[in-house]
Scaffold this active site. Structure first.
Site, short mmCIF file in Angstrom:
data_model
loop_
_atom_site.label_atom_id
_atom_site.label_comp_id
_atom_site.label_asym_id
_atom_site.label_seq_id
_atom_site.Cartn_x
_atom_site.Cartn_y
_atom_site.Cartn_z
N CYS A 156 0.80 -1.29 -0.20
CA CYS A 156 -0.45 0.02 0.05
C CYS A 156 0.91 0.95 0.39
CB CYS A 156 -0.93 -0.55 1.48
SG CYS A 156 -1.83 -1.35 1.08
N ASN A 187 0.86 4.88 9.50
CA ASN A 187 1.73 5.34 8.12
C ASN A 187 2.53 6.16 8.45
OD1 ASN A 187 -1.06 3.56 5.62
ND2 ASN A 187 0.81 2.29 6.90
#
EC number: 2.1.1.45
Length: 274
Positions: A156, A187
């Site tokens: 991702c 993230n």
């Protein structure tokens, strides 16, 4: 982190209803950017509790080059278990691509450190986790993909680049697919931590962390949780203290990091879409 709440609100207000691979359905936008000055605090979301051990242990696991969940499970981190085989294997995911790209001995992390030290003005200081040779098929399960030599999941967060100005190290992450509620706060924290670590190894100060998302989405079963989070007022950001400087980027341990004054609202639970 008002920037993150603005991001959630923008998706809610401007997103398109779309189907997705998991069958859950999303509200989605294409293209968004957030900037965080790492001199002004560590960008850890405060409007819900973030599980810091998962952030730190996963990053150390990536840096080790491992693609088996044993280290994570030994440290009570189970965020990858849904996609692993019975033996704990995930195929050539992030750690493999970072440390041994395409199985050809290319250690992208070591090369980044060397370039930052010897050629700091280069525009080629980047790491790619996206390897078309091992992108999994959507027609079979993650475990079947691993058996065929592919990744259990495609990355991702696909690429990140470094930039030095005024002796400050900045990092920009390009994320092709962004689970806005569950994934993005994680993230942001992970790559901000990595920026601090690499800056320390290269005797630099930290600059900015820039997050750039492609398909940015809120899953349909996260709408209630997003509304709850948007109702909360952000608190002051914590600070990160690294307690020692290891001999290399690969020698950090969980105990080396101290997140000071992390004040947060209660956790908000939500199901991950597999």
């Amino acid at each position: 982190m008002r920037e993150y709440l603005n991001f959630l609100k923008y998706i809610k207000d401007n997103g398109t209803k779309k189907g997705d691979r998991t069958g859950t359905g999303t509200t989605s936008i294409f293209g968004y950017q957030m900037r965080f000055d790492l001199q002004q605090g560590f960008p850890l979301v405060t409007t819900k509790k973030i599980h810091i051990p998962s952030v730190v242990h996963e990053l150390l696991w990536f840096l080790s080059g491992s693609t088996n969940v044993k280290y994570l499970n030994d440290n009570k981190v189970r965020i990858w278990n849904e996609w692993a085989t019975e033996e704990g294997e995930l195929g050539p995911i992030y750690g493999k691509q970072w440390r041994d790209f395409n199985g050809e001995g290319i250690d992208q992390i070591a090369e980044v450190i060397e370039m930052l030290k010897t050629n700091p003005n280069s525009r080629r200081i980047l790491v790619s986790a996206w390897n078309p040779c091992v992108v999994p098929s959507e027609k079979i399960s993650p475990q079947e993909n691993v058996a065929k030599g592919n990744s259990a999941l495609p990355p991702c967060h696909a690429m990140f680049q470094f930039y030095i100005a005024d002796n400050k190290l900045s990092c920009m992450l390009t994320q092709r697919s962004a689970d806005a509620f569950l994934g993005v706060p994680f993230n942001i924290a992970s790559y901000s931590l990595l920026t601090h670590m690499i800056a320390q190894q290269c005797d630099l100060d930290v600059g900015e962390f820039i997050w750039s998302g492609g398909d940015c989405h809120i899953y349909n079963n996260h709408i209630e949780q997003v509304n709850e989070q948007l109702s909360r007022e952000p608190l002051d950001l914590p600070t990160l203290k690294i307690l020692r400087k290891p001999s290399s980027i690969f020698d950090y341990k969980y105990e080396d990091f101290e997140f000071q004054n992390y004040k947060h609202h209660p956790a908000i639970k939500a199901k991950i879409s597999v």
